[in-house]
Motif scaffolding. Sequence first.
Motif, short mmCIF file in Angstrom:
data_model
loop_
_atom_site.label_atom_id
_atom_site.label_comp_id
_atom_site.label_asym_id
_atom_site.label_seq_id
_atom_site.Cartn_x
_atom_site.Cartn_y
_atom_site.Cartn_z
N ILE A 189 4.14 -8.91 9.08
CA ILE A 189 4.02 -8.05 7.92
C ILE A 189 2.66 -7.26 8.02
O ILE A 189 1.65 -7.68 8.01
N HIS A 190 2.88 -6.04 8.28
CA HIS A 190 1.66 -5.28 8.99
C HIS A 190 1.07 -4.57 7.72
O HIS A 190 1.66 -3.62 7.07
N LEU A 191 0.10 -5.14 7.15
CA LEU A 191 -0.73 -4.33 5.82
C LEU A 191 -2.10 -4.00 6.24
O LEU A 191 -2.79 -3.28 5.39
N GLY A 192 -2.71 -4.33 7.58
CA GLY A 192 -3.93 -3.61 7.98
C GLY A 192 -3.81 -2.21 8.18
O GLY A 192 -3.21 -1.80 8.82
N ALA A 193 -4.91 -1.71 7.42
CA ALA A 193 -5.13 0.04 7.52
C ALA A 193 -6.24 0.26 6.98
O ALA A 193 -6.86 -0.31 6.45
N GLN A 194 -6.65 1.59 7.54
CA GLN A 194 -7.90 2.02 6.86
C GLN A 194 -7.35 2.86 5.57
O GLN A 194 -6.44 3.44 5.47
N ALA A 195 -8.03 2.45 4.11
CA ALA A 195 -7.21 2.68 3.01
C ALA A 195 -8.12 3.80 2.52
O ALA A 195 -9.45 4.11 3.10
N GLY A 196 -7.68 4.37 1.37
CA GLY A 196 -8.40 5.27 0.57
C GLY A 196 -8.06 6.84 0.98
O GLY A 196 -7.96 6.90 2.03
N VAL A 197 -7.75 7.33 -0.03
CA VAL A 197 -7.54 9.05 -0.02
C VAL A 197 -8.56 9.77 0.33
O VAL A 197 -9.07 10.69 1.33
N ARG A 198 -9.87 9.66 -0.50
CA ARG A 198 -11.16 10.38 -0.37
C ARG A 198 -11.75 10.00 0.77
O ARG A 198 -12.40 10.90 1.30
N TYR A 199 -11.87 8.86 1.27
CA TYR A 199 -12.53 8.36 2.33
C TYR A 199 -12.15 9.19 3.67
O TYR A 199 -12.86 9.58 4.54
N ILE A 220 4.18 -6.83 -6.24
CA ILE A 220 4.20 -6.32 -4.86
C ILE A 220 4.43 -7.36 -3.98
O ILE A 220 5.26 -7.63 -2.87
N ILE A 221 3.88 -8.58 -3.96
CA ILE A 221 4.03 -9.63 -3.27
C ILE A 221 5.49 -10.36 -3.14
O ILE A 221 6.24 -10.63 -2.64
N GLU A 222 6.03 -10.45 -4.73
CA GLU A 222 7.37 -10.78 -4.76
C GLU A 222 8.45 -9.91 -4.04
O GLU A 222 9.06 -10.27 -3.54
N GLY A 223 8.06 -8.64 -4.21
CA GLY A 223 8.94 -7.69 -3.44
C GLY A 223 8.95 -7.84 -1.80
O GLY A 223 9.91 -7.78 -0.92
N ILE A 224 7.64 -7.92 -1.42
CA ILE A 224 7.54 -8.13 0.06
C ILE A 224 8.30 -9.20 0.49
O ILE A 224 9.10 -9.61 1.70
N VAL A 225 7.96 -10.60 -0.23
CA VAL A 225 8.81 -11.95 0.21
C VAL A 225 10.07 -11.82 0.20
O VAL A 225 10.89 -12.24 1.15
N ARG A 226 10.69 -11.02 -0.79
CA ARG A 226 12.17 -11.14 -0.79
C ARG A 226 12.66 -10.08 0.34
O ARG A 226 13.82 -10.43 0.86
N VAL A 227 11.91 -8.96 0.54
CA VAL A 227 12.41 -7.93 1.50
C VAL A 227 12.22 -8.70 2.92
O VAL A 227 13.13 -8.46 3.86
#
Length: 336
Positions: A85-95, A228-235
């Motif tokens: 489960i790949h969640l690591g990323a550089q987040a943020g729109v304005r940044y 979000i977590i419930e959706g990820i786990v089920r998917v």
Amino acid sequence: MKYLVTGAAGFIGFHLARRLCADGHQVVGIDNLNDYYEVSLKEARLARLQPLPGFRFERIDLADREAMAAFFTRESASERFDRVIHLGAQAGVRYSLDNPFAYADSNLTGALTVLEGCRHHEVQHLIYASSSSVYGLNEQMPFKTSDGVDHPVSLYAASKKANELMAHSYSHLYGLPTTGLRFFTVYGPWGRPDMALFKFVRAILAGEPIDIYNQGQLSRDFTHVDDIIEGIVRVADRPPQANPAWHGQTDSSSAPYRLLNIGNGSPVRLLDFVEAIEAALGKPAIRNLLPMQPGDVLATWADTESLFEVTGYKPRVELSAGVASFVAWYRDYYRV
């Protein structure tokens, strides 16, 4: 099962790792603990994960190709990952307006190292975080995964769209089952300090004004992290299958590839969001109304029918309860 969770010290990664451990899985979390926001918050999340049975952490930068290849090889020598489960990323729109290369390193190169690891080590299902920001200038409401998403308005959004395209190529070439989840404005306890809820609560408690863009004439499909977590786990337990009847739809393929929205399905005006925060705090905000910012969109609204068809789940946390849960956590964590 054995899970890899990238971005395990991040907001969503922390909650997901905790849930997977509670469900009895082995979880290996990786993160580079960068300083995009206060590292102490990431360390505090990790401190709560470290004692959990089944959890193990390694500090690795996703963009470090050699380190990531060695990590996958080392892990697979004992027991390969069943799910990544790949969640690591550089987040943020304005940044992304001022730091574009951070997105190339983390969101493009980092995604590629994960795809390569999954490809070479027979991962059964890769689930990765996309974003509602990919919808960009799309004016069709609610947003459907079958909509065209070729007009992003930020580099962050473009990098997430690129992740979807990269995933499809690996699904097509190597039969790697991939599911992209387009998250809609996630909020809740342990959230990110760069997000509106966190910034608003901090400013209101300090008696400082809050910046409200486009004069408050924005709306967002706020989605509580529990949904979000419930959706990820089920998917995760429902890998996509190749669609032999595929004829050009954008959210499925003749390869084992799928895209899903995870949103609350009910957009909220930004000013109504502020009022919910004021109610939870018992204190009014000082409102600083500003023009529209570059990279912002006027509204987001998730069509979640496909998520329900796949998982039988619809997000259910009401905004007032979700905001209250964050405020309670914030007051406890910061002792205010």
